[in-house]
Motif scaffolding. Structure first.
Motif, PDB file in Angstrom:
ATOM      1  N   ALA A   1      14.843  -0.858  13.123  1.00 53.79           N
ATOM      2  CA  ALA A   1      15.322  -1.653  14.261  1.00 53.79           C
ATOM      3  C   ALA A   1      15.297  -0.837  15.551  1.00 53.79           C
ATOM      4  CB  ALA A   1      16.735  -2.173  13.987  1.00 53.79           C
ATOM      5  N   TYR A   2      15.754   0.417  15.488  1.00 55.38           N
ATOM      6  CA  TYR A   2      15.732   1.260  16.686  1.00 55.38           C
ATOM      7  C   TYR A   2      14.301   1.452  17.187  1.00 55.38           C
ATOM      8  CZ  TYR A   2      20.499   2.587  15.283  1.00 55.38           C
ATOM      9  OH  TYR A   2      21.823   2.574  14.919  1.00 55.38           O
ATOM     10  N   ALA A   3      13.376   1.671  16.245  1.00 55.72           N
ATOM     11  CA  ALA A   3      11.984   1.903  16.640  1.00 55.72           C
ATOM     12  C   ALA A   3      11.350   0.642  17.225  1.00 55.72           C
ATOM     13  CB  ALA A   3      11.179   2.391  15.436  1.00 55.72           C
ATOM     14  N   LEU A   4      11.599  -0.510  16.603  1.00 57.71           N
ATOM     15  CA  LEU A   4      11.002  -1.753  17.089  1.00 57.71           C
ATOM     16  C   LEU A   4      11.584  -2.167  18.436  1.00 57.71           C
ATOM     17  CD1 LEU A   4      10.900  -3.633  13.703  1.00 57.71           C
ATOM     18  CD2 LEU A   4       8.912  -3.278  15.170  1.00 57.71           C
ATOM     19  N   ALA A   5      12.887  -2.011  18.605  1.00 61.49           N
ATOM     20  CA  ALA A   5      13.538  -2.485  19.826  1.00 61.49           C
ATOM     21  C   ALA A   5      13.230  -1.616  21.031  1.00 61.49           C
ATOM     22  CB  ALA A   5      15.050  -2.551  19.620  1.00 61.49           C
ATOM     23  N   ALA A   6      12.607  -0.469  20.808  1.00 63.29           N
ATOM     24  CA  ALA A   6      12.260   0.393  21.943  1.00 63.29           C
ATOM     25  C   ALA A   6      11.330  -0.320  22.922  1.00 63.29           C
ATOM     26  CB  ALA A   6      11.603   1.680  21.438  1.00 63.29           C
TER      27      ALA A   6
ATOM     28  N   HIS B   1       0.859  -1.190   0.000  1.00 65.48           N
ATOM     29  CA  HIS B   1       0.000   0.000   0.000  1.00 65.48           C
ATOM     30  C   HIS B   1       0.894   1.239   0.000  1.00 65.48           C
ATOM     31  CE1 HIS B   1      -2.886   3.057   1.199  1.00 65.48           C
ATOM     32  NE2 HIS B   1      -3.849   2.182   0.928  1.00 65.48           N
ATOM     33  N   PRO B   2       0.593   2.234  -0.819  1.00 66.74           N
ATOM     34  CA  PRO B   2       1.462   3.424  -0.872  1.00 66.74           C
ATOM     35  C   PRO B   2       1.685   4.080   0.481  1.00 66.74           C
ATOM     36  CG  PRO B   2      -0.121   3.458  -2.683  1.00 66.74           C
ATOM     37  CD  PRO B   2      -0.506   2.307  -1.798  1.00 66.74           C
ATOM     38  N   ASP B   3       0.673   4.045   1.359  1.00 67.76           N
ATOM     39  CA  ASP B   3       0.819   4.684   2.664  1.00 67.76           C
ATOM     40  C   ASP B   3       1.767   3.924   3.585  1.00 67.76           C
ATOM     41  OD1 ASP B   3      -0.941   6.601   1.835  1.00 67.76           O
ATOM     42  OD2 ASP B   3      -2.668   5.810   2.938  1.00 67.76           O
ATOM     43  N   GLY B   4       2.205   2.736   3.159  1.00 68.31           N
ATOM     44  CA  GLY B   4       3.152   1.967   3.947  1.00 68.31           C
ATOM     45  C   GLY B   4       4.553   1.968   3.384  1.00 68.31           C
ATOM     46  N   VAL B   5       4.820   2.805   2.367  1.00 69.16           N
ATOM     47  CA  VAL B   5       6.129   2.826   1.706  1.00 69.16           C
ATOM     48  C   VAL B   5       7.008   3.900   2.343  1.00 69.16           C
ATOM     49  CG1 VAL B   5       7.370   3.204  -0.455  1.00 69.16           C
ATOM     50  CG2 VAL B   5       5.176   1.971  -0.458  1.00 69.16           C
ATOM     51  N   VAL B   6       8.023   3.453   3.068  1.00 66.91           N
ATOM     52  CA  VAL B   6       9.007   4.345   3.673  1.00 66.91           C
ATOM     53  C   VAL B   6      10.200   4.433   2.729  1.00 66.91           C
ATOM     54  CG1 VAL B   6      10.506   4.764   5.655  1.00 66.91           C
ATOM     55  CG2 VAL B   6       8.281   3.639   5.976  1.00 66.91           C
ATOM     56  N   LEU B   7      10.578   5.641   2.345  1.00 61.28           N
ATOM     57  CA  LEU B   7      11.673   5.849   1.405  1.00 61.28           C
ATOM     58  C   LEU B   7      12.910   6.346   2.138  1.00 61.28           C
ATOM     59  CD1 LEU B   7       9.560   7.652  -1.343  1.00 61.28           C
ATOM     60  CD2 LEU B   7      10.359   5.279  -1.398  1.00 61.28           C
ATOM     61  N   GLY B   8      14.076   5.970   1.606  1.00 60.84           N
ATOM     62  CA  GLY B   8      15.322   6.393   2.225  1.00 60.84           C
ATOM     63  C   GLY B   8      16.502   6.141   1.318  1.00 60.84           C
ATOM     64  N   PRO B   9      17.716   6.371   1.807  1.00 56.76           N
ATOM     65  CA  PRO B   9      18.892   6.259   0.948  1.00 56.76           C
ATOM     66  C   PRO B   9      19.264   4.845   0.555  1.00 56.76           C
ATOM     67  CG  PRO B   9      19.538   6.754   3.203  1.00 56.76           C
ATOM     68  CD  PRO B   9      18.048   6.875   3.149  1.00 56.76           C
ATOM     69  N   ASN B  10      18.952   3.863   1.408  1.00 56.02           N
ATOM     70  CA  ASN B  10      19.290   2.468   1.117  1.00 56.02           C
ATOM     71  C   ASN B  10      18.626   1.574   2.150  1.00 56.02           C
ATOM     72  OD1 ASN B  10      21.271   2.258   3.439  1.00 56.02           O
ATOM     73  ND2 ASN B  10      22.276   3.816   2.206  1.00 56.02           N
ATOM     74  N   MET B  11      18.651   0.273   1.883  1.00 56.60           N
ATOM     75  CA  MET B  11      18.005  -0.685   2.779  1.00 56.60           C
ATOM     76  C   MET B  11      18.676  -0.720   4.146  1.00 56.60           C
ATOM     77  SD  MET B  11      18.727  -3.989   4.009  1.00 56.60           S
ATOM     78  CE  MET B  11      17.789  -5.329   4.724  1.00 56.60           C
ATOM     79  N   THR B  12      19.993  -0.640   4.178  1.00 47.24           N
ATOM     80  CA  THR B  12      20.700  -0.743   5.454  1.00 47.24           C
ATOM     81  C   THR B  12      20.312   0.385   6.394  1.00 47.24           C
ATOM     82  OG1 THR B  12      22.581  -1.814   4.352  1.00 47.24           O
ATOM     83  CG2 THR B  12      22.975  -0.896   6.538  1.00 47.24           C
ATOM     84  N   THR B  13      20.313   1.606   5.886  1.00 44.72           N
ATOM     85  CA  THR B  13      19.954   2.760   6.701  1.00 44.72           C
ATOM     86  C   THR B  13      18.528   2.646   7.214  1.00 44.72           C
ATOM     87  OG1 THR B  13      21.490   4.187   5.501  1.00 44.72           O
ATOM     88  CG2 THR B  13      19.708   5.268   6.689  1.00 44.72           C
ATOM     89  N   LEU B  14      17.607   2.235   6.344  1.00 46.56           N
ATOM     90  CA  LEU B  14      16.215   2.103   6.747  1.00 46.56           C
ATOM     91  C   LEU B  14      16.021   0.976   7.763  1.00 46.56           C
ATOM     92  CD1 LEU B  14      14.396   2.676   3.352  1.00 46.56           C
ATOM     93  CD2 LEU B  14      14.367   4.182   5.337  1.00 46.56           C
ATOM     94  N   THR B  15      16.760  -0.116   7.589  1.00 47.10           N
ATOM     95  CA  THR B  15      16.635  -1.227   8.529  1.00 47.10           C
ATOM     96  C   THR B  15      17.115  -0.817   9.919  1.00 47.10           C
ATOM     97  OG1 THR B  15      16.837  -2.855   6.757  1.00 47.10           O
ATOM     98  CG2 THR B  15      17.281  -3.627   8.991  1.00 47.10           C
TER      99      THR B  15
END
Length: 400
Positions: free
Chosen positions: A95-100, A77-91
């Motif tokens: 990860a920081y958000a989930l591990a909170a 779904h377009p509303d679930g597409v997070v864009l960024g510089p690369n997969m590693t940075t986004l992961t």
């Protein structure tokens, strides 16, 4: 209708240099349409988003269309597409958000098959949270990731299962849907690395069972842009660190800084290019993507059968992995020559391949080759042809 690889190759100006580009697993070449889209965005004029003037409106439109295009590519779904510089940075960001919300006694389940970008972020955040890391092991003889082991690895304390949709060195396509179903049965979220897989066939998030699916456009003929696609409802539950003044809505709150708007325009063009690989495909962009990528995958695997059988027939070559379901990716060593020497030998003969661990850090260690320089990787994508395979096989045969 046979896959028209000449038609496809004619769309890539870079291929005119005569080299066999078998390095696609590290990043593909881009078609003229993508080059034109990036240049066109700059030529028209772009500004930052949210402004009152036309150049800003153009950037608003580019971002929105990029979300729609990536969603079409993976069935999200377009509303679930997070864009960024690369997969590693986004992961790392996810990860920081989930591990909170993790703590001692919680667990994450990782796989030795994965690229380190779907391993190290989870190891690091789990360690800081006091959570345990459990490992799914690879059958080293076949390159398979057995599903059965997950029954023993999962528990009601499992918070996340991270797994690749395709190994970037062995090509193995594990049964992600079964692994995800097992993870969901104990209440875990499932994070799927689709960076290598996306270029080599159709992707359907619902069928995979992925809560998060990461991909990078430069692996499928686009610019250096990364994306993580998730259910917007899952993203709504996460609160990443962000600037007080930056947007708080999903998915924008996961995106830091100013986006590369011209590259996002190129990403849209790359998705449209993939949707047209089968010129007979009709209907929505999603339907055309499914038809085109299905045809491309079938073509790649037919071509790969010649490459793989040719390598395995050479007594001085050792190949790694032989999974039942795989991408057109070969990983091998040559007796008496380091992987770097093989790559240099092939480069001198107009064949581009990669050498080393290729960030398959855990896997190459398990195979016993990481510290010795890894292996040689040759991968096919939709613009490769028989002459590329012939060049590789002739070059490797010459090292006997």
């Amino acid at each position: 209708m046979p896959f028209d690889v000449k038609r496809v190759r004619d769309m890539y100006p870079e291929l005119a240099d005569g080299y066999a580009y078998l390095d696609g697993a590290a990043g593909t070449q881009v078609p003229q349409a993508v080059i034109d889209a990036v240049a066109g965005a700059y030529l028209l004029g772009i500004g930052n988003v949210g402004g009152a003037f036309p150049a800003s409106h153009r950037s608003d439109g580019i971002v929105a269309e990029c979300r729609r295009a990536v969603a079409d590519l993976v069935g999200g779904h377009p509303d679930g597409v997070v864009l960024g510089p690369n997969m590693t940075t986004l992961t790392y960001r996810l990860a920081y958000a989930l591990a909170a919300g993790w703590g001692p006694g919680d667990e994450v389940v990782l796989s030795r098959l994965d690229h380190d970008a779907n391993v190290r972020p989870w190891v690091q955040v789990a360690t800081r949270a006091g959570a345990a890391v459990r490992w799914a092991e690879v059958d080293l003889a076949t390159g398979e990731l057995p599903v059965e082991q997950y029954r023993a690895l999962l528990s009601d304390r499992t918070r996340l299962v991270a797994v690749t949709a395709a190994s970037n060195v062995l090509g193995t396509r594990p049964d992600v849907a079964a692994i995800a179903a097992a993870g969901h049965a104990v209440g875990a979220l499932v994070y799927v690395d689709g960076v290598h897989a996306t270029a080599h066939g159709t992707v359907d998030l619902a069928a995979l069972g992925a809560d998060f699916y990461a991909t990078s456009a430069y692996k499928w003929s686009g610019p250096h842009v990364g994306a993580v696609v998730a259910d917007p409802g899952v993203l709504e539950r996460l609160r990443p660190d962000k600037l007080a003044s930056s947007p708080d809505e999903v998915p924008s709150r996961f995106e830091t800084g100013t986006a590369p708007f011209a590259d996002l325009a190129g990403t849209v063009a790359a998705v449209d290019h993939l949707s047209a690989l089968d010129p007979t495909a009709t209907g929505t962009r999603r339907r055309r993507l499914v038809a085109s990528l299905t045809a491309a995958e079938e073509y790649e695997l037919r071509l790969f059968a010649d490459l793989w059988s040719g390598l395995r027939a050479m007594p001085h070559v050792t190949t790694y992995g032989n999974a039942e379901r795989r991408t057109a990716t070969a990983y091998f060593t040559v007796d008496g020559h380091s992987p770097r020497q093989v790559a240099e030998h092939l480069a001198a003969r107009g064949v581009n391949v990669w050498n080393g661990h290729n960030y398959a850090w855990e896997l190459t260690h398990a195979l016993g080759i990481r510290d010795a320089g890894g292996a040689v990787r040759a991968g096919l994508v939709h613009y490769n042809d028989g002459s590329d395979v012939d060049g590789l096989l002739a070059g490797v045969a010459g090292l006997e």
